[in-house]
Write a protein that holds these residues in place. Sequence first.
Motif, PDB file in Angstrom:
ATOM      1  N   GLY A  13       1.033  -1.168  -0.070  1.00  0.00           N
ATOM      2  CA  GLY A  13       0.082  -0.045   0.067  1.00  0.00           C
ATOM      3  C   GLY A  13       0.856   1.008  -0.047  1.00  0.00           C
ATOM      4  O   GLY A  13       0.441   2.138   0.505  1.00  0.00           O
ATOM      5  N   ARG A  19      -3.419   1.761  -4.464  1.00  0.00           N
ATOM      6  CA  ARG A  19      -4.804   2.362  -4.136  1.00  0.00           C
ATOM      7  C   ARG A  19      -5.554   1.943  -5.421  1.00  0.00           C
ATOM      8  O   ARG A  19      -6.708   1.676  -5.388  1.00  0.00           O
ATOM      9  CB  ARG A  19      -4.588   3.597  -3.891  1.00  0.00           C
ATOM     10  CG  ARG A  19      -3.997   3.941  -2.239  1.00  0.00           C
ATOM     11  CD  ARG A  19      -4.518   5.281  -1.790  1.00  0.00           C
ATOM     12  NE  ARG A  19      -3.939   6.288  -2.647  1.00  0.00           N
ATOM     13  CZ  ARG A  19      -2.748   6.901  -2.514  1.00  0.00           C
ATOM     14  NH1 ARG A  19      -1.919   6.461  -1.718  1.00  0.00           N
ATOM     15  NH2 ARG A  19      -2.230   8.023  -3.597  1.00  0.00           N
ATOM     16  N   LYS A  23      -9.204  -0.023  -5.501  1.00  0.00           N
ATOM     17  CA  LYS A  23     -10.464   0.736  -5.847  1.00  0.00           C
ATOM     18  C   LYS A  23     -11.002   0.141  -6.877  1.00  0.00           C
ATOM     19  O   LYS A  23     -12.138  -0.216  -6.986  1.00  0.00           O
ATOM     20  CB  LYS A  23      -9.843   2.152  -6.178  1.00  0.00           C
ATOM     21  CG  LYS A  23     -11.160   3.000  -6.550  1.00  0.00           C
ATOM     22  CD  LYS A  23     -10.753   4.523  -6.522  1.00  0.00           C
ATOM     23  CE  LYS A  23     -11.896   5.553  -6.949  1.00  0.00           C
ATOM     24  NZ  LYS A  23     -12.334   5.533  -8.153  1.00  0.00           N
ATOM     25  N   GLN A  55      -3.016   6.101   4.131  1.00  0.00           N
ATOM     26  CA  GLN A  55      -4.338   6.374   2.913  1.00  0.00           C
ATOM     27  C   GLN A  55      -4.769   5.156   2.657  1.00  0.00           C
ATOM     28  O   GLN A  55      -5.818   4.992   2.312  1.00  0.00           O
ATOM     29  CB  GLN A  55      -3.569   7.398   1.809  1.00  0.00           C
ATOM     30  CG  GLN A  55      -3.339   8.838   2.072  1.00  0.00           C
ATOM     31  CD  GLN A  55      -2.783   9.553   1.251  1.00  0.00           C
ATOM     32  OE1 GLN A  55      -2.895   9.039   0.081  1.00  0.00           O
ATOM     33  NE2 GLN A  55      -1.959  10.617   1.441  1.00  0.00           N
ATOM     34  N   TYR A  56      -3.936   4.142   2.231  1.00  0.00           N
ATOM     35  CA  TYR A  56      -4.403   2.964   1.864  1.00  0.00           C
ATOM     36  C   TYR A  56      -5.175   2.333   2.869  1.00  0.00           C
ATOM     37  O   TYR A  56      -6.552   1.522   2.496  1.00  0.00           O
ATOM     38  CB  TYR A  56      -3.129   2.055   1.459  1.00  0.00           C
ATOM     39  CG  TYR A  56      -3.492   0.895   0.717  1.00  0.00           C
ATOM     40  CD1 TYR A  56      -3.725   0.416  -0.683  1.00  0.00           C
ATOM     41  CD2 TYR A  56      -3.639  -0.431   1.614  1.00  0.00           C
ATOM     42  CE1 TYR A  56      -4.024  -0.572  -1.050  1.00  0.00           C
ATOM     43  CE2 TYR A  56      -3.599  -1.687   1.054  1.00  0.00           C
ATOM     44  CZ  TYR A  56      -4.004  -1.796  -0.184  1.00  0.00           C
ATOM     45  OH  TYR A  56      -4.361  -3.101  -0.735  1.00  0.00           O
ATOM     46  N   MET A  59      -8.356   3.421   3.070  1.00  0.00           N
ATOM     47  CA  MET A  59      -9.402   2.974   2.175  1.00  0.00           C
ATOM     48  C   MET A  59      -9.980   1.657   2.479  1.00  0.00           C
ATOM     49  O   MET A  59     -11.082   1.230   2.193  1.00  0.00           O
ATOM     50  CB  MET A  59      -8.562   2.950   0.578  1.00  0.00           C
ATOM     51  CG  MET A  59      -9.249   2.388  -0.433  1.00  0.00           C
ATOM     52  SD  MET A  59      -8.288   2.377  -1.875  1.00  0.00           S
ATOM     53  CE  MET A  59      -8.367   4.131  -2.310  1.00  0.00           C
TER      54      MET A  59
END
Length: 276
Positions: A13, A19, A23, A55-56, A59
């Motif tokens: 990640g 990401r 996604k 951030q990953y 998510m």
Amino acid sequence: MAKRYKIGWFSTGRGAGSRAMLKTTYEAIKSGELDAEIEFVYCARERGETEPTDQYLDMVTEYGIPLVSFSYQRYRAMKGMPNPDLSQPLPQWRIDYDKLVIERLKPFQPDLCVLAGLMIVTSPLMCEKYSIINLHPAAPGGPAGTWQQVIWQLIETKADVQGIKMHVAIPELDMGPTATYCTFPIRGKAFDKLWDEIKGKSVDDIKKEQSVENALFKTIREHGAVRELPLIVNTLKAFSHGKIRITKDRQVVDAAGRVIQGYDLTAEIDEIVKDK
């Protein structure tokens, strides 16, 4: 009711590419394009190591996917060991790390695992435990190495074709049987002028003058990169629909159980990227 196809997701990640892979696959599942579920995400970093990985992890949490986070770097530092020399068999401490990962993944029973930006090499132990596939930026039989190394080799050998494949992860790096692939020409309208521009120059000359800013290099990369996410999703569709599977001895077979040298998704991927 048929059992839903279960995917295990392995990543460090560390950036936008990781990401984007998650996604795209998650959205394909949510839209009904892909009849499967991501059973878990395993991340080789923990929160607080780097901002991109945080951030990953955000998510993954937002998507509601079970998360197993276990820091490779912290474990390595605790053992006081350098990163392994990949030209040699993995040391015992590195195999022990994968044993601990497998222990943490015991609650899950994935049908297939995907290496989606995992920045450590999987051990033989992990390859034996799970059916794992990995994205590689070359056609079957094409060059090994990073995407940069692959493109330089294509230019050096004056190749006509490039591609992207997903292959079975085995202990030998980038050497497992091809699961799926797509190919595309690197000659013709978009390329011929660019080949002419480097005529008479060696790869070393190009690297010194322009490096990765060379127009041919960049164009080959663009045509490959745009195919990567569609290939991942369509590969998972092929597995979830039973068109292909991986046997216990890590061969790829079709729906009839015949060993194949990869499932060709070129037509499907070309249709998806034709306007790009």
